[in-house]
Design a protein around this motif. Sequence first.
Motif, PDB file in Angstrom:
ATOM      1  N   PHE A  56       0.838  -1.189   0.000  1.00 31.66           N
ATOM      2  CA  PHE A  56       0.000   0.000   0.000  1.00 31.66           C
ATOM      3  C   PHE A  56       0.877   1.246   0.000  1.00 31.66           C
ATOM      4  CE2 PHE A  56      -3.036  -3.076   1.367  1.00 31.66           C
ATOM      5  CZ  PHE A  56      -4.294  -2.567   1.049  1.00 31.66           C
ATOM      6  N   THR A  57       0.367   2.294  -0.632  1.00 30.17           N
ATOM      7  CA  THR A  57       1.012   3.600  -0.609  1.00 30.17           C
ATOM      8  C   THR A  57      -0.040   4.623  -0.201  1.00 30.17           C
ATOM      9  OG1 THR A  57       2.554   2.984  -2.371  1.00 30.17           O
ATOM     10  CG2 THR A  57       2.239   5.331  -1.963  1.00 30.17           C
ATOM     11  N   VAL A  58       0.281   5.457   0.794  1.00 29.40           N
ATOM     12  CA  VAL A  58      -0.678   6.428   1.308  1.00 29.40           C
ATOM     13  C   VAL A  58      -0.076   7.828   1.192  1.00 29.40           C
ATOM     14  CG1 VAL A  58      -2.109   7.097   3.279  1.00 29.40           C
ATOM     15  CG2 VAL A  58      -1.472   4.693   2.952  1.00 29.40           C
ATOM     16  N   ILE A  59      -0.800   8.746   0.561  1.00 26.03           N
ATOM     17  CA  ILE A  59      -0.324  10.115   0.388  1.00 26.03           C
ATOM     18  C   ILE A  59      -1.350  11.095   0.943  1.00 26.03           C
ATOM     19  CG2 ILE A  59       1.073   9.538  -1.636  1.00 26.03           C
ATOM     20  CD1 ILE A  59      -1.128  10.686  -3.385  1.00 26.03           C
ATOM     21  N   ASP A  60      -0.880  12.285   1.297  1.00 28.74           N
ATOM     22  CA  ASP A  60      -1.784  13.308   1.810  1.00 28.74           C
ATOM     23  C   ASP A  60      -2.285  14.181   0.664  1.00 28.74           C
ATOM     24  OD1 ASP A  60       0.268  15.067   1.183  1.00 28.74           O
ATOM     25  OD2 ASP A  60       0.938  15.298   3.256  1.00 28.74           O
ATOM     26  N   SER A  61      -3.024  15.240   0.999  1.00 27.53           N
ATOM     27  CA  SER A  61      -3.637  16.089  -0.029  1.00 27.53           C
ATOM     28  C   SER A  61      -2.621  16.897  -0.813  1.00 27.53           C
ATOM     29  CB  SER A  61      -4.656  17.034   0.625  1.00 27.53           C
ATOM     30  OG  SER A  61      -4.020  17.834   1.622  1.00 27.53           O
ATOM     31  N   CYS A  62      -1.385  16.996  -0.288  1.00 22.86           N
ATOM     32  CA  CYS A  62      -0.322  17.714  -0.991  1.00 22.86           C
ATOM     33  C   CYS A  62       0.552  16.786  -1.825  1.00 22.86           C
ATOM     34  CB  CYS A  62       0.544  18.479   0.013  1.00 22.86           C
ATOM     35  SG  CYS A  62      -0.337  19.745   0.943  1.00 22.86           S
ATOM     36  N   GLY A  63       0.224  15.514  -1.844  1.00 21.27           N
ATOM     37  CA  GLY A  63       1.004  14.561  -2.615  1.00 21.27           C
ATOM     38  C   GLY A  63       2.203  14.002  -1.880  1.00 21.27           C
ATOM     39  N   ASN A  64       2.303  14.259  -0.578  1.00 21.74           N
ATOM     40  CA  ASN A  64       3.424  13.751   0.209  1.00 21.74           C
ATOM     41  C   ASN A  64       3.159  12.319   0.669  1.00 21.74           C
ATOM     42  OD1 ASN A  64       4.825  16.300   0.179  1.00 21.74           O
ATOM     43  ND2 ASN A  64       3.349  17.019   1.704  1.00 21.74           N
ATOM     44  N   LEU A  65       4.192  11.496   0.624  1.00 20.57           N
ATOM     45  CA  LEU A  65       4.081  10.132   1.128  1.00 20.57           C
ATOM     46  C   LEU A  65       3.941  10.155   2.644  1.00 20.57           C
ATOM     47  CD1 LEU A  65       4.234   7.057   0.577  1.00 20.57           C
ATOM     48  CD2 LEU A  65       6.719   7.248   0.864  1.00 20.57           C
ATOM     49  N   VAL A  66       2.934   9.456   3.161  1.00 21.98           N
ATOM     50  CA  VAL A  66       2.670   9.434   4.598  1.00 21.98           C
ATOM     51  C   VAL A  66       2.950   8.059   5.192  1.00 21.98           C
ATOM     52  CG1 VAL A  66       0.971   9.872   6.407  1.00 21.98           C
ATOM     53  CG2 VAL A  66       0.922  11.228   4.314  1.00 21.98           C
ATOM     54  N   TYR A  67       2.356   7.028   4.603  1.00 24.39           N
ATOM     55  CA  TYR A  67       2.540   5.651   5.072  1.00 24.39           C
ATOM     56  C   TYR A  67       2.814   4.746   3.887  1.00 24.39           C
ATOM     57  CZ  TYR A  67       0.135   7.503   9.179  1.00 24.39           C
ATOM     58  OH  TYR A  67      -0.232   8.267  10.249  1.00 24.39           O
ATOM     59  N   ARG A  68       3.400   3.577   4.173  1.00 29.74           N
ATOM     60  CA  ARG A  68       3.660   2.589   3.129  1.00 29.74           C
ATOM     61  C   ARG A  68       3.649   1.195   3.739  1.00 29.74           C
ATOM     62  NH1 ARG A  68      10.170   3.399   2.346  1.00 29.74           N
ATOM     63  NH2 ARG A  68      10.103   1.203   1.780  1.00 29.74           N
ATOM     64  N   VAL A  69       3.312   0.231   2.906  1.00 37.10           N
ATOM     65  CA  VAL A  69       3.361  -1.180   3.288  1.00 37.10           C
ATOM     66  C   VAL A  69       3.979  -1.928   2.117  1.00 37.10           C
ATOM     67  CG1 VAL A  69       2.051  -3.232   3.928  1.00 37.10           C
ATOM     68  CG2 VAL A  69       1.305  -0.984   4.729  1.00 37.10           C
ATOM     69  N   ASP A  70       5.043  -2.678   2.367  1.00 31.85           N
ATOM     70  CA  ASP A  70       5.721  -3.448   1.324  1.00 31.85           C
ATOM     71  C   ASP A  70       5.660  -4.935   1.663  1.00 31.85           C
ATOM     72  OD1 ASP A  70       6.450  -1.027   0.094  1.00 31.85           O
ATOM     73  OD2 ASP A  70       8.241  -0.857   1.355  1.00 31.85           O
ATOM     74  N   ASN A  71       5.877  -5.763   0.660  1.00 31.55           N
ATOM     75  CA  ASN A  71       5.865  -7.218   0.859  1.00 31.55           C
ATOM     76  C   ASN A  71       4.599  -7.672   1.567  1.00 31.55           C
ATOM     77  OD1 ASN A  71       8.361  -7.709  -0.377  1.00 31.55           O
ATOM     78  ND2 ASN A  71       9.465  -7.205   1.484  1.00 31.55           N
ATOM     79  N   TYR A  72       3.482  -7.218   1.056  1.00 35.01           N
ATOM     80  CA  TYR A  72       2.194  -7.450   1.708  1.00 35.01           C
ATOM     81  C   TYR A  72       1.799  -8.926   1.723  1.00 35.01           C
ATOM     82  CZ  TYR A  72      -2.786  -6.676   2.674  1.00 35.01           C
ATOM     83  OH  TYR A  72      -4.045  -6.687   3.214  1.00 35.01           O
ATOM     84  N   ILE A  73       2.124  -9.652   0.669  1.00 32.59           N
ATOM     85  CA  ILE A  73       1.683 -11.035   0.549  1.00 32.59           C
ATOM     86  C   ILE A  73       2.704 -12.024   1.105  1.00 32.59           C
ATOM     87  CG2 ILE A  73       0.826 -12.771  -1.101  1.00 32.59           C
ATOM     88  CD1 ILE A  73      -0.971 -10.371  -0.765  1.00 32.59           C
ATOM     89  N   VAL A  74       3.956 -11.584   1.267  1.00 33.56           N
ATOM     90  CA  VAL A  74       5.026 -12.485   1.692  1.00 33.56           C
ATOM     91  C   VAL A  74       4.743 -13.075   3.069  1.00 33.56           C
ATOM     92  CG1 VAL A  74       7.479 -12.666   2.231  1.00 33.56           C
ATOM     93  CG2 VAL A  74       6.718 -11.315   0.266  1.00 33.56           C
TER      94      VAL A  74
END
Length: 229
Positions: A56-74
């Motif tokens: 998952f990739t989560v950004i705010d209203s200004c386009g800034n990266l806020v949260y992330r999730v990698d290797n979700y299925i592993v």
Amino acid sequence: MRVFPRFKFVSRAVHEEQEMEHDGERNKYPLTEASLCTSLTLTVWRKSLVINCNGFTVIDSCGNLVYRVDNYIVHPNEVILMDASGNSVLTMRRRRKLGFVDSWFVYEGEMGKQSTRRSKVGESRESPVCCVRKRVNILDGNPKVQAYVYRVASDSDKRQAAFTVEGSYAHRTCKVLDDCKRAVAEIKRKQANSKDVSFGIEIFQLVVQPGFDPAFAMALVLLLDQMFS
């Protein structure tokens, strides 16, 4: 209001003495002064920024990266929510009871790095801050409820939920309600400015109300995705 005393960023304090208590922690999480006073809208993209990774990739209203999730299925039984810098904010682990009840325990930070407490037999163990349980039809007759969020002080099935999630995650229309049935967060379909553009269900919005922490709201999104995708 502090629903989980040890989980300091579930519900931000509004009293002066509680604000002073959290001053040292405020810089750890992607919260601004504005987000503490007004609702915060995040765009959630069901895709990792890392090549060949699901997440998952989560950004705010200004386009800034806020949260992330990698290797979700592993690791299907463990999900780690990270901030923009890759620091672990929350770890979620699945535990199944009676073979069919899906329960997830939420821990602060990364497992193995957060504080521990002593058990009755003298061994230290990491302490979850809450439990999120999927609704099962044979146990609950309310079709609107998707999941319950419990305090972990008791392991009884009769314990009262601190929050409930109602709606349909599959259609990206969910609300997180507190024990007074007030919406503290909402998952919504993202509307395009043009009629010729459709985001589908892979890109949607997470609206977080004042006093409810975006990190915990995003953790609930991840758990709903695990339970209903």
